[in-house]
Motif scaffolding. Structure first.
Motif, PDB file in Angstrom:
ATOM      1  N   SER A  45      -3.143  -2.995  -1.570  1.00  0.00           N
ATOM      2  CA  SER A  45      -4.234  -3.455  -0.803  1.00  0.00           C
ATOM      3  C   SER A  45      -4.171  -2.211   0.202  1.00  0.00           C
ATOM      4  N   TRP A  98      -5.945 -10.027  -0.844  1.00  0.00           N
ATOM      5  CA  TRP A  98      -5.424 -10.228   0.461  1.00  0.00           C
ATOM      6  C   TRP A  98      -5.915 -11.095   1.405  1.00  0.00           C
ATOM      7  N   LYS A  99      -7.268 -11.201   1.629  1.00  0.00           N
ATOM      8  CA  LYS A  99      -7.866 -12.154   2.360  1.00  0.00           C
ATOM      9  C   LYS A  99      -7.890 -13.693   1.724  1.00  0.00           C
ATOM     10  N   TRP A 153       1.722  -5.226   5.837  1.00  0.00           N
ATOM     11  CA  TRP A 153       2.131  -4.575   4.525  1.00  0.00           C
ATOM     12  C   TRP A 153       3.645  -4.477   4.948  1.00  0.00           C
ATOM     13  N   ARG A 157      -1.278 -10.663   6.507  1.00  0.00           N
ATOM     14  CA  ARG A 157      -1.874  -9.894   7.782  1.00  0.00           C
ATOM     15  C   ARG A 157      -0.791  -8.765   7.853  1.00  0.00           C
ATOM     16  N   LEU A 164      -9.621  -5.411  -0.279  1.00  0.00           N
ATOM     17  CA  LEU A 164      -8.776  -6.617   0.120  1.00  0.00           C
ATOM     18  C   LEU A 164      -9.118  -7.889  -0.271  1.00  0.00           C
ATOM     19  N   THR A 216       0.871  -1.039  -0.174  1.00  0.00           N
ATOM     20  CA  THR A 216      -0.182  -0.041  -0.044  1.00  0.00           C
ATOM     21  C   THR A 216       0.968   1.246   0.057  1.00  0.00           C
ATOM     22  N   LYS A 258      -4.581   0.769   3.233  1.00  0.00           N
ATOM     23  CA  LYS A 258      -4.706   1.058   4.566  1.00  0.00           C
ATOM     24  C   LYS A 258      -5.692   1.994   5.062  1.00  0.00           C
ATOM     25  N   THR A 260      -9.065   1.653  10.066  1.00  0.00           N
ATOM     26  CA  THR A 260      -8.556   0.783   9.396  1.00  0.00           C
ATOM     27  C   THR A 260      -9.360  -0.324   8.986  1.00  0.00           C
ATOM     28  N   GLN A 261     -10.005  -0.466   7.713  1.00  0.00           N
ATOM     29  CA  GLN A 261     -10.799  -1.526   7.360  1.00  0.00           C
ATOM     30  C   GLN A 261     -10.237  -2.707   7.003  1.00  0.00           C
ATOM     31  N   ARG A 262      -9.846  -3.539   8.001  1.00  0.00           N
ATOM     32  CA  ARG A 262      -9.185  -5.028   8.279  1.00  0.00           C
ATOM     33  C   ARG A 262     -10.378  -5.785   8.911  1.00  0.00           C
TER      34      ARG A 262
END
Length: 613
Positions: free
Chosen positions: A73, A107-108, A115, A113, A104, A42, A75, A488-490
Motif C-alpha cells: 500500500s 487498505w480502504k 503502516w 490507517r 489503496l 510499503t 505512500k 501523500t495520496q490518502r
C-alpha cells in the motif's frame, strides 16, 4: 483476541496484481481453511521492514496452517510503480504472496490507517485481530496457536503448502547494493551487496570483483571472509587506523572489517532490536541498536543513522561505547538542539569537507538536514512527512522524494541520492539553490568520490535497482527537469468542527496484562500540521483516550499521533515475566466539515468494538 461482532474479511483487490504466486490471482476463498495474516506494508517504511523480519519465524513454524499475504500500500508515488514493488519484494526477500494495491483499495476496505498494520483472518474468513505498528509477533503467534486448536477441533482448519512461488534468481556481481566506500590504500571500492548479505570489493574501475566478504547467507557470525555472515548490510565508513565499520542493518549491529585480511568482528549491538525503555547508552556490545543504515566519522566519533528509531547515535572506538546523540524517537521534522530534534528514518550521512557539520538524508520527510558541532539540527531542504516531489530552485521551494544518500563535495556543496526520483541532486549552501545533476538513475542509494576529491569531478553512484556502480562526471551546469510536486495520496478523514474524541484502542494480548510496575504502561503524544489545527489536546500523556479541540477557521491538516503500550505475561508465579512493547506512529489527514466524525479510533492492538459492531 476475538471481536464481539463477527466481521467478514473483505476481498483482496489491487490493480497491480499478485507477486510470488507464479502468475495466479488469489482470493480469500482460495485461502479458506487457512489462518491468513494480512501485512499492510510499503517498502519505504522501516517499521514495515522490521515486521517482515518479525514474521519470518512465524512463517516458517506454521507453514502448513498460516498464509501471510503482503498487501503493498504505497505512500510515495515511486512506490505505486509496479516494477518498484517487484524490486522491493526481491530486495527484502519477501517469501510469501504479495498483492500490489497502488490505489489503496484493500487498505480502504480494511479501514487501515497506518503502516504497518497486521490483520488476522481466521479459517472461516472472519477478521479476529488487528495490530498497528511493530512488536506484535509474540501476540500473533499465540493467537495462531489458539486458532489452530479451535479450528482443528471444529474441522475447519485445512493444512497444506502455502501458495508461494519464488521468482527466478538473477545472476550478476551485485544485487541491490546499498552503499560504497573508497579504500584509500588500494584505491578499490567496498560495496555493501545488501540482498546477498555480503560485502564486495571492486577494483578502481568500480566493476571488477576482487573478493567477497561473507558467506552470502543471512546471519551474525564473525570470522574470516568465507565464514562471516551479515544480514542486509548498508552503510560503510572508515575508522581512524583504516578499519571499515559496517552498518549491519537487519542484525541491528555494527561490524568491523580489516581491509588487509577481510576478517570481520562485531563492534556494537546485541543482535536484538532496541525498544523503548531499553538503555540507549553504555558498553557497545551490551546495548541493542535498531536498523543502523549509514555511518560517518564526525567530530571525533562514528555517527550512526539509526533509521529504526529516528535518531542519530554515536560509537566511540576508544571507550567502546554507544550513545543516543540526536532525536527524540518521535517521527517527524523538527529542528533545534540535538536532544529535541525530530527525524524520520535518517538513512544517509556525510561529513562536510571542512568538518564543520554532518549532512543527513532524512528519507521519510524527503529532507536534507545538517548537524553542527554545537549540536544543533537544521533543515536545508524539505517540509515534512507528506510533501515530496522533484522540483529545483531555492531550498524553500525545492522538493526531494525519499533520499537515501548524501555525499559531501569538495566545493562545500552536497550531492543527494534522490532515490525515489531516480536522480542525483545538488544543494549549494552558498547560493541556497537545488539543482539536478543526473536523471535516469534507478533508485540511487549513495555515491562516493572516485578520486581524492582534489579537482576530480567524478562520482560513482550506487544504482541500487540496476545492481551496479555508475560513473558520473559532475556537470558544470545542472540538468533541467520539469517540476513535479506531490502530497501523500490518502483519503482525508472527515471530522466535525469542535471537539474530537481520540481513542487509541489497545487490548493486551491473551495471557498478558498491562505492565504498571514502574509507573504508567501507556504513552500518547499528539501534535498537528499545521500546529494551528489544534486549539487543545496537543502534547504527551499516559491516557490512550484524549479529547481534542479543533481550532476555528482551520479546515484541514494532519494529526500526528504516537502511542506506546507495554504488556507482560500474566503469570503470578513467574518473578521475571516476559514483557513486550507495542508502539506506532500515525499521520492522519483530516478535513473539518459539518457532519463529520466526532470520534477518531486508532487501533494499536485488538479491534475497535464500536466499529466492529
Amino acid at each position: 483476541m476475538a471481536a464481539h461482532a463477527r466481521v467478514r474479511a473483505p476481498e483482496l483487490i489491487g490493480k497491480g496484481g499478485w507477486l510470488n504466486t507464479g502468475g495466479t490471482d488469489l482470493t480469500l476463498a482460495d485461502l479458506r481453511g487457512r489462518i491468513v495474516v494480512l501485512d499492510f506494508w510499503t517498502f519505504c517504511c522501516i517499521n514495515c521492514l522490521h515486521v517482515l523480519d518479525e514474521l519470518r519465524e512465524l512463517e516458517e513454524k506454521h507453514r502448513d496452517t498460516v498464509v501471510i499475504v503482503g498487501v503493498h500500500s504505497p505512500k510515495f508515488v515511486h512506490e505505486a510503480e509496479h516494477q518498484s514493488v517487484i524490486d522491493a519484494v526481491e530486495r527484502y526477500q519477501v517469501e510469501h504472496p504479495v498483492l500490489d494495491d497502488p490505489e489503496l483499495a484493500t487498505w480502504k476496505q480494511y479501514a487501515v490507517r497506518a503502516w504497518p498494520t497486521l490483520v488476522v483472518v481466521d479459517p472461516e474468513g472472519y477478521v479476529v485481530a488487528q495490530h498497528a505498528g511493530e512488536g506484535h509477533a509474540h501476540a500473533i503467534a499465540a493467537l495462531v496457536e489458539q486458532l489452530e486448536r479451535e479450528h482443528e477441533a471444529k474441522g475447519t482448519l485445512r493444512r497444506g503448502d502455502a501458495p508461494y512461488v519464488p521468482p527466478e534468481p538473477e545472476a550478476g556481481d551485485l544485487r541491490f547494493p546499498g552503499k560504497a566506500l573508497r579504500l584509500p590504500e588500494s584505491g578499490h571500492f567496498l560495496v555493501s551487496d545488501t540482498t546477498r548479505h555480503q560485502l564486495v570489493e571492486l577494483e578502481a574501475d568500480g566493476e571488477t570483483v576482487v573478493r567477497r566478504i561473507g558467506t552470502g547467507e543471512r546471519g551474525l557470525t564473525d570470522g574470516a571472509p568465507g565464514q562471516a555472515r551479515f544480514s542486509e548490510p548498508q552503510g560503510l565508513a572508515l575508522l581512524p587506523g583504516g578499519t571499515v565499520a559496517v552498518a549491519d542493518t537487519v542484525n541491528h549491529a555494527l561490524r568491523a572489517v580489516d581491509p588487509a585480511t577481510g576478517e570481520v568482528t562485531t563492534l556494537a549491538g546485541t543482535g536484538e532490536q532496541w525498544w523503548q525503555g531499553a538503555p540507549d547508552s553504555g558498553p557497545a556490545r551490551e546495548v541493542a541498536l535498531s536498523s543502523p543504515w549509514d555511518l560517518a566519522w564526525f567530530d571525533g566519533r562514528l555517527w550512526i543513522a539509526m533509521a529504526g528509531v529516528h535518531q542519530l547515535w554515536t560509537y566511540d572506538p576508544e571507550t567502546a561505547t554507544v550513545a543516543a546523540a540526536a532525536g527524540t524517537t518521535n517521527e517527524g521534522l523538527a529542528d533545534g538542539p540535538a536532544a529535541e530534534a525530530w527525524f524520520a528514518q535518517p538513512s544517509g550521512l556525510s561529513t562536510s569537507h571542512d568538518g564543520a557539520h554532518l549532512w543527513i538524508a532524512d528519507s521519510e520527510t524527503s529532507a536534507l538536514r545538517t548537524l553542527d558541532r554545537e549540536g544543533r539540527v537544521r533543515t536545508a531542504v524539505g517540509t515534512g512527512l507528506f510533501d515530496f516531489g522533484h522540483r529545483d530552485g531555492s531550498a524553500e521551494e525545492a522538493l526531494l522524494q525519499h533520499p537515501l544518500g548524501v555525499t559531501a563535495l569538495p566545493d562545500g556543496s552536497v550531492a543527494v541520492a534522490d532515490t525515489y526520483n531516480h536522480a542525483l541532486r545538488r544543494y549549494d549552501p552558498a547560493t541556497g539553490e537545488v539543482t539536478t545533476l543526473a536523471t535516469d538513475l534507478r533508485e540511487p542509494s549513495g555515491a562516493v568520490l572516485a578520486g581524492d576529491g582534489d579537482g576530480d569531478p567524478h562520482l560513482l553512484v550506487v544504482e541500487s535497482a540496476r545492481h551496479r556502480l555508475t560513473r558520473l562526471r559532475l556537470p558544470e551546469e545542472a540538468v533541467r527537469v520539469e517540476s513535479v510536486a506531490h502530497r501523500t495520496q490518502r483519503a482525508a478523514t472527515e471530522v466535525a468542527p469542535g471537539t474530537l474524541q481520540l481513542d487509541v484502542v489497545f487490548q493486551a494480548p491473551a495471557g498478558q496484562k498491562l505492565d504498571e510496575r514502574y509507573g504508567p504502561s501507556t504513552r500518547l503524544l499528539v501534535s498537528a500540521t499545521p500546529p494551528e489545527l489544534l486549539a487543545e489536546g496537543e502534547g504527551q500523556g499516559s491516557d490512550l483516550r484524549r479529547g481534542l479541540r479543533l481550532a476555528d477557521g482551520v479546515t484541514e491538516g494532519v494529526l500526528h499521533v504516537s502511542a506506546m503500550a507495554a504488556s507482560c505475561d500474566d503469570d503470578g508465579e513467574n518473578e521475571y515475566p516476559a514483557c513486550h512493547v507495542h508502539q506506532q506512529d500515525w499521520g492522519v489527514p483530516v478535513r473539518v466539515t459539518p457532519g463529520g466524525a466526532t470520534r477518531l479510533p486508532l487501533i494499536l492492538a485488538g479491534l475497535d468494538e464500536e466499529a466492529a459492531g
